[in-house]
Design a protein around this motif. Structure first.
Motif, PDB file in Angstrom:
ATOM      1  N   MET B  43     -21.333   1.119  26.224  1.00 21.96           N
ATOM      2  CA  MET B  43     -21.239   2.580  26.217  1.00 21.96           C
ATOM      3  C   MET B  43     -20.009   3.037  26.993  1.00 21.96           C
ATOM      4  O   MET B  43     -19.233   3.873  26.517  1.00 21.96           O
ATOM      5  N   LEU B  44     -19.834   2.480  28.199  1.00 23.86           N
ATOM      6  CA  LEU B  44     -18.699   2.892  29.024  1.00 23.86           C
ATOM      7  C   LEU B  44     -17.374   2.584  28.324  1.00 23.86           C
ATOM      8  O   LEU B  44     -16.432   3.391  28.368  1.00 23.86           O
ATOM      9  N   LYS B  45     -17.299   1.424  27.656  1.00 21.88           N
ATOM     10  CA  LYS B  45     -16.050   1.041  26.983  1.00 21.88           C
ATOM     11  C   LYS B  45     -15.729   1.998  25.840  1.00 21.88           C
ATOM     12  O   LYS B  45     -14.591   2.451  25.701  1.00 21.88           O
ATOM     13  N   VAL B  46     -16.708   2.307  25.010  1.00 26.03           N
ATOM     14  CA  VAL B  46     -16.468   3.226  23.884  1.00 26.03           C
ATOM     15  C   VAL B  46     -16.105   4.605  24.423  1.00 26.03           C
ATOM     16  O   VAL B  46     -15.139   5.233  23.985  1.00 26.03           O
ATOM     17  N   PHE B  47     -16.879   5.059  25.409  1.00 29.91           N
ATOM     18  CA  PHE B  47     -16.703   6.404  25.957  1.00 29.91           C
ATOM     19  C   PHE B  47     -15.316   6.570  26.582  1.00 29.91           C
ATOM     20  O   PHE B  47     -14.574   7.501  26.254  1.00 29.91           O
ATOM     21  N   LEU B  48     -14.948   5.636  27.465  1.00 32.67           N
ATOM     22  CA  LEU B  48     -13.665   5.783  28.162  1.00 32.67           C
ATOM     23  C   LEU B  48     -12.484   5.593  27.212  1.00 32.67           C
ATOM     24  O   LEU B  48     -11.455   6.247  27.364  1.00 32.67           O
ATOM     25  N   THR B  49     -12.641   4.704  26.195  1.00 29.52           N
ATOM     26  CA  THR B  49     -11.567   4.553  25.201  1.00 29.52           C
ATOM     27  C   THR B  49     -11.382   5.852  24.424  1.00 29.52           C
ATOM     28  O   THR B  49     -10.246   6.280  24.163  1.00 29.52           O
ATOM     29  N   ALA B  50     -12.499   6.487  24.057  1.00 33.51           N
ATOM     30  CA  ALA B  50     -12.405   7.743  23.295  1.00 33.51           C
ATOM     31  C   ALA B  50     -11.815   8.857  24.157  1.00 33.51           C
ATOM     32  O   ALA B  50     -11.028   9.676  23.668  1.00 33.51           O
ATOM     33  N   VAL B  51     -12.166   8.896  25.447  1.00 34.36           N
ATOM     34  CA  VAL B  51     -11.573   9.909  26.346  1.00 34.36           C
ATOM     35  C   VAL B  51     -10.068   9.678  26.466  1.00 34.36           C
ATOM     36  O   VAL B  51      -9.269  10.612  26.343  1.00 34.36           O
TER      37      VAL B  51
END
Lengths: 175, 208
Positions: B43-51
């Motif tokens: 979750m953190l990887k997808v979220f921070l990449t999208a941000v």
């Protein structure tokens, strides 16, 4: 493994994250708004509630969200599209899901589906009640607000993780 | 924009959004609960990449004068209380308001109850909103951003944020490769056999 084939069961989280981030371009240029999801629950919920209680549209907040504007219904279409996209992706890869994720039996300490359905209803209620208090969710505050360097969004996301982590350790069992 | 073309654009964008959620596996309850219990970082990887991606593209669009930013106003109590309640709901749902729909599309039946609960929560908030406004949505510093606090321009701050996030993600990936978090059925489930009929659950071999 083909990294990003449409038939793959999983992509790198970085590839998927870039695709999601790029969606800001059409959101800003075509709709003049940022990615978000939780307002659509007011648009749909308010529209349904108005069938039973027409007076609800006299609340300015509801009137603003159910109005037939491009922005309101774009977001409803967006979340409907999310279900379609996930369905197509799942059918292409064959990553079919069970009715309930196997982690819930351990996290909740019971495999009774009725318990899971009840918890899911309550969780949805909390999620949207909280998101509307904060004026945004993981998309509106998280993806869009943080990318725009908004103080409100950074604060909301920090406390979203705090609330999520506390609940995961205090309410759920370790999965 | 009028409603009809906006709906078509929304559907098209949503299909891409949902496709990315499903391929990232970030709609899986195992990924969300695992993240909140610190043993799954999808979750953190997808979220921070999208941000980070969003920050870069918005910095470029803003730099060329093509867009106006729309930060949300800051109300300290609302952002804190709302964030806490939202986070509790996310953990118990194993989803965010957007990924509930991906769960439904992918076939999770409990997500239908999450969706109905979400609509009920939004309606309950709507009824409460006039009473909550004087308590939660009054005063405050307005639509403040880190540009206001630092005096640095948006493109510089946004590209700086993206650079910091990229470094953090590289370190995170080096510490914990993404495939290690998938699980045998790509759902972030590493549980004992009693919970999964397919008992051959190995940590480092995702089914592909």
């Amino acid at each position: 493994m083909q990294a990003c084939s449409l038939r793959a069961k999983a992509w790198s989280p970085y590839v998927a994250g870039i695709v999601i981030g790029l969606l800001q371009v059409p959101a800003f240029l075509l709709i003049n708004t940022a990615l978000g999801a939780s307002s659509s629950y007011v648009t749909v919920g308010g529209t349904i509630a108005a069938l039973f209680d027409p007076a609800i549209t006299q609340i300015d907040y509801v009137a603003k969200h159910v109005a037939p504007t491009g922005k309101n219904w774009w977001q409803v279409a967006l979340v409907v599209g999310v279900a379609l996209g996930a369905f197509v992706s799942m059918r292409l890869s064959g990553a079919r899901r069970k009715a309930i994720s196997p982690i819930w039996g351990r996290a909740l300490g019971t495999a009774n589906p009725l318990v899971r359905y009840g918890v899911a209803f309550g969780a949805g209620f909390l999620m949207l009640f909280g998101a509307r208090i904060a004026d945004g969710c993981t998309s509106g505050h998280g993806l869009s607000g943080m990318a725009q360097m908004a103080v409100s969004s950074t604060l909301a996301v920090a406390f979203m993780f705090a609330g999520g982590i506390a609940t995961a350790f205090l309410v759920l069992r370790r999965i | 924009m009028s409603v009809f073309p906006a709906i078509l654009i929304g559907l098209a964008m949503g299909i891409v959004f949902g496709f990315a959620f499903e391929k990232a596996r970030v709609f899986e309850p195992g990924m969300i609960v695992g993240q909140m219990q610190f043993h799954n970082f999808t979750m953190l990887k997808v979220f921070l990449t999208a941000v980070a991606t969003g920050a870069v593209v918005l910095a470029v669009l803003h730099g060329f004068g093509l867009i106006k930013l729309a930060p949300k106003p800051t109300f300290y109590a609302a952002d804190i209380i709302g964030g806490l309640v939202l986070g509790a709901g996310i953990t118990l749902a194993g989803a965010c308001p957007g990924t509930i729909l991906a769960q439904i599309g992918a076939g999770y039946r409990d997500a239908i109850f999450t969706l109905i609960g979400g609509l009920a929560g939004a309606v309950a908030f709507s009824y409460a909103e006039p009473a909550l406004t004087p308590l939660l949505f009054t005063g405050g510093p307005g639509k403040i951003t880190f540009m206001d606090l630092t005096g640095v321009s948006y493109p510089v701050l946004a590209l700086g944020l993206a650079a910091v996030l990229v470094v953090a993600l590289v370190l995170l990936e080096r510490w914990r490769p993404w495939r290690a978090d998938l699980g045998a059925d790509v759902d972030g489930d590493f549980g004992p056999a009693e919970a999964t009929p397919s008992a051959n659950v190995t940590r480092l071999k995702p089914a592909e």
